[in-house]
Design a protein around this motif. Structure first.
Motif, short mmCIF file in Angstrom:
data_model
loop_
_atom_site.label_atom_id
_atom_site.label_comp_id
_atom_site.label_asym_id
_atom_site.label_seq_id
_atom_site.Cartn_x
_atom_site.Cartn_y
_atom_site.Cartn_z
N GLY A 166 -8.59 2.50 0.19
CA GLY A 166 -7.19 2.31 0.12
C GLY A 166 -6.49 3.67 0.31
O GLY A 166 -5.26 3.65 1.33
N GLN A 167 -6.87 4.67 0.00
CA GLN A 167 -6.28 6.08 0.18
C GLN A 167 -6.47 6.61 1.82
O GLN A 167 -5.58 7.08 2.09
CB GLN A 167 -7.07 7.21 -0.87
CG GLN A 167 -6.41 6.83 -2.27
CD GLN A 167 -7.03 7.84 -3.12
OE1 GLN A 167 -8.02 8.70 -2.91
NE2 GLN A 167 -6.98 7.55 -4.59
N LEU A 219 0.86 -1.22 0.12
CA LEU A 219 0.09 -0.01 -0.04
C LEU A 219 0.73 1.45 -0.16
O LEU A 219 0.57 2.17 -0.70
CB LEU A 219 -1.02 -0.10 1.50
CG LEU A 219 -2.08 -0.90 1.15
CD1 LEU A 219 -2.83 -0.85 2.31
CD2 LEU A 219 -3.13 -0.55 0.11
N THR A 259 -4.25 0.87 -8.68
CA THR A 259 -4.43 2.04 -8.03
C THR A 259 -5.24 1.91 -6.57
O THR A 259 -5.64 0.80 -6.44
CB THR A 259 -5.18 2.90 -9.04
OG1 THR A 259 -6.35 2.31 -9.09
CG2 THR A 259 -4.78 3.39 -10.23
N LEU A 260 -4.92 2.95 -5.85
CA LEU A 260 -5.45 2.76 -4.60
C LEU A 260 -6.99 3.27 -4.71
O LEU A 260 -7.30 4.34 -5.47
CB LEU A 260 -4.88 3.68 -3.52
CG LEU A 260 -3.29 3.58 -3.12
CD1 LEU A 260 -2.96 4.67 -2.37
CD2 LEU A 260 -3.52 2.17 -2.31
N SER A 261 -7.85 2.57 -4.20
CA SER A 261 -9.36 2.80 -3.86
C SER A 261 -9.46 3.93 -3.05
O SER A 261 -8.66 4.24 -2.20
CB SER A 261 -10.16 1.72 -3.50
OG SER A 261 -10.04 1.46 -2.28
N ASN A 303 2.81 1.83 -9.78
CA ASN A 303 1.48 1.19 -10.00
C ASN A 303 1.56 0.13 -11.08
O ASN A 303 0.63 -0.05 -11.70
CB ASN A 303 0.78 2.49 -10.73
CG ASN A 303 1.29 2.99 -11.89
OD1 ASN A 303 2.29 2.78 -12.29
ND2 ASN A 303 0.65 3.98 -12.44
N VAL A 358 -4.11 4.54 3.48
CA VAL A 358 -2.67 4.96 3.57
C VAL A 358 -2.26 6.15 4.29
O VAL A 358 -1.47 6.48 4.80
CB VAL A 358 -2.33 5.22 1.85
CG1 VAL A 358 -1.08 6.22 1.86
CG2 VAL A 358 -1.98 3.86 1.15
N SER A 377 1.17 4.31 -2.92
CA SER A 377 0.90 5.60 -2.63
C SER A 377 2.31 6.24 -3.22
O SER A 377 2.29 7.70 -3.24
CB SER A 377 0.81 5.88 -1.13
OG SER A 377 2.23 5.64 -0.40
N LEU A 427 -9.08 -2.31 -1.07
CA LEU A 427 -8.34 -1.23 -0.80
C LEU A 427 -7.50 -0.79 -2.28
O LEU A 427 -7.00 0.41 -2.25
CB LEU A 427 -7.04 -1.83 0.02
CG LEU A 427 -7.99 -2.03 1.62
CD1 LEU A 427 -6.74 -2.48 2.52
CD2 LEU A 427 -8.44 -0.75 2.15
N VAL A 428 -7.45 -1.60 -3.15
CA VAL A 428 -6.68 -1.50 -4.38
C VAL A 428 -7.63 -1.77 -5.67
O VAL A 428 -8.67 -2.78 -5.39
CB VAL A 428 -5.24 -2.10 -4.59
CG1 VAL A 428 -4.57 -1.64 -3.87
CG2 VAL A 428 -5.57 -3.54 -4.62
#
Length: 150
Positions: free
Chosen positions: A102-103, A45, A97-99, A53, A106, A49, A81-82
Motif C-alpha cells: 500500500g505504501q 489510500l 495502516t498501509l501495508s 488511521n 501511495v 497516507s 494494500l491496508v
C-alpha cells in the motif's frame, strides 16, 4: 436577473467545475497505477497516507458514507494494500495502516498527483493561487459556521 440569482448560478458552475477537476484528478491517478483502483480506493489510500488511521476519521475526511468506507477498506484489505488491526485496549477501535504494498501504491499515486497538479497549474500565477486560496478559505469558514448552526 438579480445579483443573488447570478451569484448562485456562478457558484453552481464553480462547484460543478471543481467536481470535474476532482474526478479528472482521481481518474488521472487511477490510470497512473494501471486502472486497478476505484476512485474511492484512491481517496482512501491517500487519506491513510496523511495519518488518517481510523474508519471514523476516514468518514469525516472523505465524501463517503460509513458503508462505502467499510466496503472500500475491505477491498483494499483483500488486495493487501491496508492492514486493519484490532486494538488490545479497546476492541471497538480498529487502527488502519498501509501495508508495504500500500505504501508503494501511495508513492505512485503521489507522483501522479504531483504531475496532475503541475499540469493543472500551468499558466496560473502565484498571485492567482494566493487569491484563490484566500477566497476558498473564506467560503470554507462561512460553510463551517453555517454547518454549526444547523
Amino acid at each position: 436577473m438579480s445579483s443573488n440569482h447570478q451569484a448562485m448560478g456562478q457558484l453552481s458552475q464553480f462547484f460543478a467545475q471543481m467536481g470535474t477537476v476532482h474526478k479528472t484528478y482521481l481518474d488521472f491517478c487511477r490510470r497512473a497505477v494501471g486502472g486497478t483502483l476505484s476512485r474511492a480506493e484512491i481517496g482512501l489510500l491517500l487519506a491513510l497516507s496523511e495519518n488518517c488511521n481510523a474508519a471514523n476519521d476516514l468518514c469525516r475526511s472523505l465524501p463517503l458514507s460509513k458503508g462505502m468506507v467499510s466496503q472500500t477498506l475491505a477491498s483494499l484489505q483483500k488486495r493487501g494494500l491496508v492492514v486493519v488491526e484490532r486494538s488490545e485496549e479497546d476492541r471497538r477501535v480498529h487502527p488502519i495502516t498501509l501495508s508495504p504494498q500500500g505504501q508503494s501504491m501511495v508513492a505512485e499515486l503521489e507522483q501522479a498527483a504531483a504531475a496532475f497538479v503541475d499540469h493543472m497549474m500551468r499558466g496560473v500565477s502565484q498571485q492567482e493561487m494566493v487569491q484563490a486560496e484566500s477566497t476558498m478559505s473564506k467560503i470554507h469558514q462561512n460553510m463551517q459556521q453555517l454547518k454549526r448552526s444547523l
